[in-house]
Motif scaffolding. Structure first.
Motif, PDB file in Angstrom:
ATOM      1  N   HIS A  77      33.505 -28.855  -9.496  1.00 28.19           N
ATOM      2  CA  HIS A  77      32.753 -30.130  -9.107  1.00 28.19           C
ATOM      3  C   HIS A  77      33.129 -29.941  -7.338  1.00 28.19           C
ATOM      4  O   HIS A  77      34.315 -30.153  -7.221  1.00 28.19           O
ATOM      5  N   ALA A  78      32.174 -30.332  -6.590  1.00 27.06           N
ATOM      6  CA  ALA A  78      32.290 -30.554  -5.066  1.00 27.06           C
ATOM      7  C   ALA A  78      32.815 -31.891  -4.952  1.00 27.06           C
ATOM      8  O   ALA A  78      32.353 -33.025  -5.404  1.00 27.06           O
ATOM      9  N   THR A  89      44.468 -22.896  -3.740  1.00 25.18           N
ATOM     10  CA  THR A  89      44.209 -23.098  -5.086  1.00 25.18           C
ATOM     11  C   THR A  89      45.460 -23.307  -5.965  1.00 25.18           C
ATOM     12  O   THR A  89      46.312 -22.497  -5.577  1.00 25.18           O
ATOM     13  N   ASN A  90      45.249 -24.090  -6.788  1.00 29.29           N
ATOM     14  CA  ASN A  90      46.273 -24.039  -8.011  1.00 29.29           C
ATOM     15  C   ASN A  90      45.719 -23.489  -9.169  1.00 29.29           C
ATOM     16  O   ASN A  90      46.554 -23.467 -10.495  1.00 29.29           O
ATOM     17  N   HIS A  91      44.591 -23.062  -9.385  1.00 28.83           N
ATOM     18  CA  HIS A  91      43.653 -22.439 -10.334  1.00 28.83           C
ATOM     19  C   HIS A  91      43.231 -23.380 -11.524  1.00 28.83           C
ATOM     20  O   HIS A  91      42.348 -23.035 -12.059  1.00 28.83           O
ATOM     21  N   GLU A  92      44.033 -24.661 -11.474  1.00 26.73           N
ATOM     22  CA  GLU A  92      43.798 -25.315 -12.598  1.00 26.73           C
ATOM     23  C   GLU A  92      42.986 -26.637 -12.283  1.00 26.73           C
ATOM     24  O   GLU A  92      42.217 -27.235 -12.974  1.00 26.73           O
ATOM     25  N   ASP A  93      43.594 -27.195 -11.032  1.00 25.30           N
ATOM     26  CA  ASP A  93      43.115 -28.583 -10.608  1.00 25.30           C
ATOM     27  C   ASP A  93      41.946 -28.276  -9.537  1.00 25.30           C
ATOM     28  O   ASP A  93      41.114 -29.305  -9.269  1.00 25.30           O
ATOM     29  N   TYR A 109      36.154 -28.580  -0.786  1.00 25.87           N
ATOM     30  CA  TYR A 109      37.196 -29.159  -1.812  1.00 25.87           C
ATOM     31  C   TYR A 109      36.669 -29.117  -3.347  1.00 25.87           C
ATOM     32  O   TYR A 109      35.536 -29.840  -3.432  1.00 25.87           O
ATOM     33  N   LEU A 110      37.005 -28.153  -4.107  1.00 18.79           N
ATOM     34  CA  LEU A 110      36.385 -28.198  -5.589  1.00 18.79           C
ATOM     35  C   LEU A 110      37.412 -28.654  -6.581  1.00 18.79           C
ATOM     36  O   LEU A 110      38.368 -28.431  -6.273  1.00 18.79           O
ATOM     37  N   ALA A 111      36.936 -29.175  -7.549  1.00 17.43           N
ATOM     38  CA  ALA A 111      37.876 -29.851  -8.496  1.00 17.43           C
ATOM     39  C   ALA A 111      37.064 -29.538  -9.895  1.00 17.43           C
ATOM     40  O   ALA A 111      36.136 -29.407 -10.214  1.00 17.43           O
ATOM     41  N   ILE A 125      45.266 -34.578  -3.355  1.00 17.26           N
ATOM     42  CA  ILE A 125      44.692 -33.406  -3.147  1.00 17.26           C
ATOM     43  C   ILE A 125      43.617 -33.460  -2.196  1.00 17.26           C
ATOM     44  O   ILE A 125      43.717 -32.630  -1.274  1.00 17.26           O
ATOM     45  N   MET A 126      43.119 -34.619  -1.872  1.00 19.65           N
ATOM     46  CA  MET A 126      42.304 -34.875  -0.668  1.00 19.65           C
ATOM     47  C   MET A 126      43.184 -34.919   0.535  1.00 19.65           C
ATOM     48  O   MET A 126      42.658 -34.317   1.696  1.00 19.65           O
TER      49      MET A 126
END
Length: 181
Positions: free
Chosen positions: A36-37, A116-120, A140-142, A151-152
């Motif tokens: 999600h953007a 990335t942390n791949h998960e979040d 920034y994708l989540a 994270i923002m």
């Protein structure tokens, strides 16, 4: 002659936007699935309203990543076109640099995985490379629609590390996600 070659090499190297490498070990397979953007950033506010840039970079919202067996990325995009959202699929081909992929969507582009942390979360930048000046947009994708302020803050801090000043012009935690398909 040596001076001419050195000057030419220097001039060519200044043209491209150089982005830092992601500090984590990248596992493209772990990026598979929906995203999600959350936020979009551009080099300056003027670029955010230029129609050509909007079409190419700033109106493309990554919806899903699908790694291929060759470790390329099939990218499902939500794209705003004449006020409507349409789904597009592109294939971003891996390069020698594990965090960089090349694709052709209206023009030659590069997809750079910034962090990335791949998960979040996944921070990525798309750069139009067809002709100078290069246009750069980052997202920034989540994995979820929940806002995560820390994270923002990390996204904003990572943008400050780029060689080109970037500005978050669209914080999607404050509005509905564009092009939800």
């Amino acid at each position: 002659m040596k001076c001419l070659l050195l000057a030419l090499a220097l001039a060519c190297s200044v043209q491209a936007v150089v982005l830092p490498q992601t500090p984590r070990a990248l596992d493209v397979l772990k990026l598979a699935g929906p995203w999600h953007a959350v936020a979009v950033a551009a080099q300056d506010a003027q670029e955010a309203v230029e129609p050509a840039v909007e079409r190419q970079l700033l109106r493309m919202y990554v919806k899903e990543l699908r790694p291929t067996p060759e470790l390329n990325l099939e990218i499902i995009l939500g794209v705003r076109d004449n006020g409507k959202c349409i789904e597009e699929k592109i294939i971003a081909k891996k390069t020698e640099i594990p965090t960089k992929f090349k694709f052709n969507y209206l023009a030659e582009q590069e997809l750079i995985l910034l962090d990335t942390n791949h998960e979040d979360f996944l921070f990525l930048c798309m750069e139009g490379t067809a002709m100078p000046p290069q246009k750069l947009a980052c997202q920034y994708l989540a994995r979820t629609l929940e806002a995560q302020p820390e994270i923002m803050d990390k996204f904003r801090a990572d943008l400050k590390m780029l060689p080109t000043p970037m500005q978050v012009f669209r914080d999607l935690t404050q509005e509905e996600e564009p092009c939800r398909l």
